[in-house]
Write a protein that holds these residues in place. Structure first.
Motif, PDB file in Angstrom:
ATOM      1  N   VAL A   1       0.835  -1.196   0.000  1.00  0.00           N
ATOM      2  CA  VAL A   1       0.000   0.000   0.000  1.00  0.00           C
ATOM      3  C   VAL A   1       0.875   1.252   0.000  1.00  0.00           C
ATOM      4  O   VAL A   1       0.560   2.240  -0.660  1.00  0.00           O
ATOM      5  CB  VAL A   1      -0.985  -0.013   1.182  1.00  0.00           C
ATOM      6  CG1 VAL A   1      -1.690   1.314   1.333  1.00  0.00           C
ATOM      7  CG2 VAL A   1      -2.003  -1.133   0.997  1.00  0.00           C
ATOM      8  N   GLY A   2       1.992   1.189   0.692  1.00  0.00           N
ATOM      9  CA  GLY A   2       2.916   2.323   0.691  1.00  0.00           C
ATOM     10  C   GLY A   2       3.446   2.633  -0.702  1.00  0.00           C
ATOM     11  O   GLY A   2       3.620   3.794  -1.071  1.00  0.00           O
TER      12      GLY A   2
ATOM     13  N   GLY B   1      -4.881  -0.794  11.494  1.00  0.00           N
ATOM     14  CA  GLY B   1      -5.389   0.384  12.197  1.00  0.00           C
ATOM     15  C   GLY B   1      -5.741   0.106  13.644  1.00  0.00           C
ATOM     16  O   GLY B   1      -5.419   0.885  14.536  1.00  0.00           O
ATOM     17  N   ARG B   2      -6.385  -1.024  13.870  1.00  0.00           N
ATOM     18  CA  ARG B   2      -6.755  -1.385  15.246  1.00  0.00           C
ATOM     19  C   ARG B   2      -5.522  -1.558  16.131  1.00  0.00           C
ATOM     20  O   ARG B   2      -5.508  -1.138  17.274  1.00  0.00           O
ATOM     21  CB  ARG B   2      -7.573  -2.673  15.259  1.00  0.00           C
ATOM     22  CG  ARG B   2      -9.017  -2.487  14.928  1.00  0.00           C
ATOM     23  CD  ARG B   2      -9.801  -3.749  15.259  1.00  0.00           C
ATOM     24  NE  ARG B   2     -11.131  -3.682  14.712  1.00  0.00           N
ATOM     25  CZ  ARG B   2     -12.130  -2.993  15.242  1.00  0.00           C
ATOM     26  NH1 ARG B   2     -11.941  -2.293  16.329  1.00  0.00           N
ATOM     27  NH2 ARG B   2     -13.316  -2.997  14.683  1.00  0.00           N
ATOM     28  N   ARG B   3      -4.502  -2.211  15.601  1.00  0.00           N
ATOM     29  CA  ARG B   3      -3.287  -2.439  16.394  1.00  0.00           C
ATOM     30  C   ARG B   3      -2.633  -1.122  16.791  1.00  0.00           C
ATOM     31  O   ARG B   3      -2.196  -0.943  17.919  1.00  0.00           O
ATOM     32  CB  ARG B   3      -2.313  -3.328  15.630  1.00  0.00           C
ATOM     33  CG  ARG B   3      -2.751  -4.766  15.591  1.00  0.00           C
ATOM     34  CD  ARG B   3      -1.959  -5.578  14.605  1.00  0.00           C
ATOM     35  NE  ARG B   3      -2.518  -6.907  14.487  1.00  0.00           N
ATOM     36  CZ  ARG B   3      -1.875  -8.012  14.827  1.00  0.00           C
ATOM     37  NH1 ARG B   3      -0.655  -7.964  15.279  1.00  0.00           N
ATOM     38  NH2 ARG B   3      -2.457  -9.177  14.702  1.00  0.00           N
TER      39      ARG B   3
ATOM     40  N   PRO C   1       0.008   9.021   8.801  1.00  0.00           N
ATOM     41  CA  PRO C   1      -1.316   9.466   8.406  1.00  0.00           C
ATOM     42  C   PRO C   1      -1.783   8.950   7.052  1.00  0.00           C
ATOM     43  O   PRO C   1      -2.970   8.872   6.782  1.00  0.00           O
ATOM     44  CB  PRO C   1      -1.160  10.978   8.349  1.00  0.00           C
ATOM     45  CG  PRO C   1       0.256  11.173   7.904  1.00  0.00           C
ATOM     46  CD  PRO C   1       1.039  10.027   8.503  1.00  0.00           C
ATOM     47  N   GLY C   2      -0.857   8.600   6.160  1.00  0.00           N
ATOM     48  CA  GLY C   2      -1.203   8.313   4.771  1.00  0.00           C
ATOM     49  C   GLY C   2      -2.210   7.215   4.553  1.00  0.00           C
ATOM     50  O   GLY C   2      -3.215   7.394   3.859  1.00  0.00           O
ATOM     51  N   LEU C   3      -1.976   6.040   5.129  1.00  0.00           N
ATOM     52  CA  LEU C   3      -2.879   4.923   4.902  1.00  0.00           C
ATOM     53  C   LEU C   3      -4.245   5.183   5.531  1.00  0.00           C
ATOM     54  O   LEU C   3      -5.280   4.849   4.952  1.00  0.00           O
ATOM     55  CB  LEU C   3      -2.270   3.624   5.430  1.00  0.00           C
ATOM     56  CG  LEU C   3      -3.063   2.345   5.188  1.00  0.00           C
ATOM     57  CD1 LEU C   3      -3.417   2.183   3.721  1.00  0.00           C
ATOM     58  CD2 LEU C   3      -2.297   1.140   5.688  1.00  0.00           C
ATOM     59  N   ALA C   4      -4.263   5.806   6.682  1.00  0.00           N
ATOM     60  CA  ALA C   4      -5.543   6.115   7.334  1.00  0.00           C
ATOM     61  C   ALA C   4      -6.400   6.980   6.415  1.00  0.00           C
ATOM     62  O   ALA C   4      -7.602   6.723   6.248  1.00  0.00           O
ATOM     63  CB  ALA C   4      -5.304   6.816   8.668  1.00  0.00           C
TER      64      ALA C   4
ATOM     65  N   VAL D   1      -4.975  14.643   9.276  1.00  0.00           N
ATOM     66  CA  VAL D   1      -5.100  15.281   7.960  1.00  0.00           C
ATOM     67  C   VAL D   1      -4.017  16.336   7.774  1.00  0.00           C
ATOM     68  O   VAL D   1      -3.349  16.388   6.736  1.00  0.00           O
ATOM     69  CB  VAL D   1      -6.507  15.904   7.791  1.00  0.00           C
ATOM     70  CG1 VAL D   1      -6.586  16.736   6.513  1.00  0.00           C
ATOM     71  CG2 VAL D   1      -7.575  14.811   7.781  1.00  0.00           C
ATOM     72  N   GLN D   2      -3.823  17.179   8.771  1.00  0.00           N
ATOM     73  CA  GLN D   2      -2.832  18.256   8.656  1.00  0.00           C
ATOM     74  C   GLN D   2      -1.419  17.702   8.490  1.00  0.00           C
ATOM     75  O   GLN D   2      -0.645  18.204   7.688  1.00  0.00           O
ATOM     76  CB  GLN D   2      -2.903  19.155   9.893  1.00  0.00           C
ATOM     77  CG  GLN D   2      -4.215  19.873  10.020  1.00  0.00           C
ATOM     78  CD  GLN D   2      -4.133  21.345   9.701  1.00  0.00           C
ATOM     79  OE1 GLN D   2      -3.068  21.884   9.452  1.00  0.00           O
ATOM     80  NE2 GLN D   2      -5.268  21.991   9.731  1.00  0.00           N
ATOM     81  N   VAL D   3      -1.104  16.670   9.242  1.00  0.00           N
ATOM     82  CA  VAL D   3       0.236  16.074   9.149  1.00  0.00           C
ATOM     83  C   VAL D   3       0.455  15.451   7.776  1.00  0.00           C
ATOM     84  O   VAL D   3       1.547  15.508   7.215  1.00  0.00           O
ATOM     85  CB  VAL D   3       0.458  15.040  10.277  1.00  0.00           C
ATOM     86  CG1 VAL D   3       1.707  14.217  10.043  1.00  0.00           C
ATOM     87  CG2 VAL D   3       0.554  15.755  11.624  1.00  0.00           C
ATOM     88  N   ALA D   4      -0.594  14.870   7.204  1.00  0.00           N
ATOM     89  CA  ALA D   4      -0.468  14.223   5.898  1.00  0.00           C
ATOM     90  C   ALA D   4      -0.190  15.222   4.785  1.00  0.00           C
ATOM     91  O   ALA D   4       0.554  14.923   3.852  1.00  0.00           O
ATOM     92  CB  ALA D   4      -1.743  13.440   5.576  1.00  0.00           C
ATOM     93  N   PHE D   5      -0.751  16.424   4.875  1.00  0.00           N
ATOM     94  CA  PHE D   5      -0.684  17.360   3.761  1.00  0.00           C
ATOM     95  C   PHE D   5       0.174  18.594   3.993  1.00  0.00           C
ATOM     96  O   PHE D   5       0.523  19.291   3.042  1.00  0.00           O
ATOM     97  CB  PHE D   5      -2.090  17.823   3.374  1.00  0.00           C
ATOM     98  CG  PHE D   5      -2.932  16.718   2.825  1.00  0.00           C
ATOM     99  CD1 PHE D   5      -2.609  16.114   1.627  1.00  0.00           C
ATOM    100  CD2 PHE D   5      -4.036  16.268   3.516  1.00  0.00           C
ATOM    101  CE1 PHE D   5      -3.380  15.082   1.113  1.00  0.00           C
ATOM    102  CE2 PHE D   5      -4.817  15.235   3.013  1.00  0.00           C
ATOM    103  CZ  PHE D   5      -4.485  14.647   1.809  1.00  0.00           C
TER     104      PHE D   5
END
Length: 198
Positions: free
Chosen positions: A24-25, A63-65, A104-107, A174-178
């Motif tokens: 996914v990365g 995500g849960r982990r 943050p990306g995958l989330a 969101v802010q950290v991702a962009f």
């Protein structure tokens, strides 16, 4: 047939999850296929499908982990006396998120897919509900101990505040991702100021 140990099952899950994160990365959530993940893990398709029926389940498990680790820290803080205030606790919860492969990306990719994928949408709602429940639990304890509120009033106020506090955490992701690197401290500082007013 010999029984498979829990340690072996956990090692296999970890191997598959690591492969999913790598795929996914590189390709993004929508473009990464289960075939890609199977190849990356170096396992047979049957072995992978024994643990996960699709990449949605894989993503949810990752995500849960990540969240369980952060929420466990929140539980510990809720048991401290005195209970640390939200302007210390919630930013600390946020700081741990971007350090993982999921945030943050995958989330954000999963949230985007959840808009038109009913299975992911249901899971996303459930996870957000769990996060809100943990945050409300912490806030209720903090309000009861620091504001001398009775348990019912503290629980009601915590339930009222929790969605907005969850929104602060989501906004941080969101802010950290962009945004540029300097957003982290600026965002955390702003969150602390807002939370001090509770």
């Amino acid at each position: 047939m010999p029984k498979v140990s829990e340690e072996h099952r956990e090692a296999m899950r970890r191997r598959i999850l690591d492969a999913a994160l790598a795929c996914v990365g590189r390709k993004g959530f929508a473009a990464a296929s289960m075939a890609d993940i199977v190849a990356e893990a170096g396992l047979s398709a049957g072995a992978v499908y024994l643990y996960y029926k699709g990449k949605e389940q894989l993503t949810v498990d990752v995500g849960r982990r990540v969240l369980e680790e952060r929420l466990a820290a929140l539980e510990v803080l809720g048991e401290s006396r005195p209970v640390p205030p939200p302007h210390e606790v919630i930013p600390e919860l946020m700081v741990g998120l971007p350090k993982s492969e999921f945030f943050p990306g995958l989330a954000l990719q999963v949230w985007g897919e959840a808009v038109h994928n009913g299975e992911l949408a249901g899971v996303a709602r459930a996870i957000i509900g769990e996060v809100a429940e943990h945050i409300a639990g912490y806030l209720a304890i903090w309000l009861a101990t620091s504001r001398d509120m009775d348990d019912d009033a503290a629980a009601a106020e915590a339930a009222r505040l929790a969605p907005a506090v969850v929104g602060l955490v989501q906004g941080y992701i969101v802010q950290v991702a962009f945004a540029r690197e300097d957003i982290v401290e600026r965002y955390l500082d702003g969150a602390r100021v807002l939370l001090e007013r509770l």
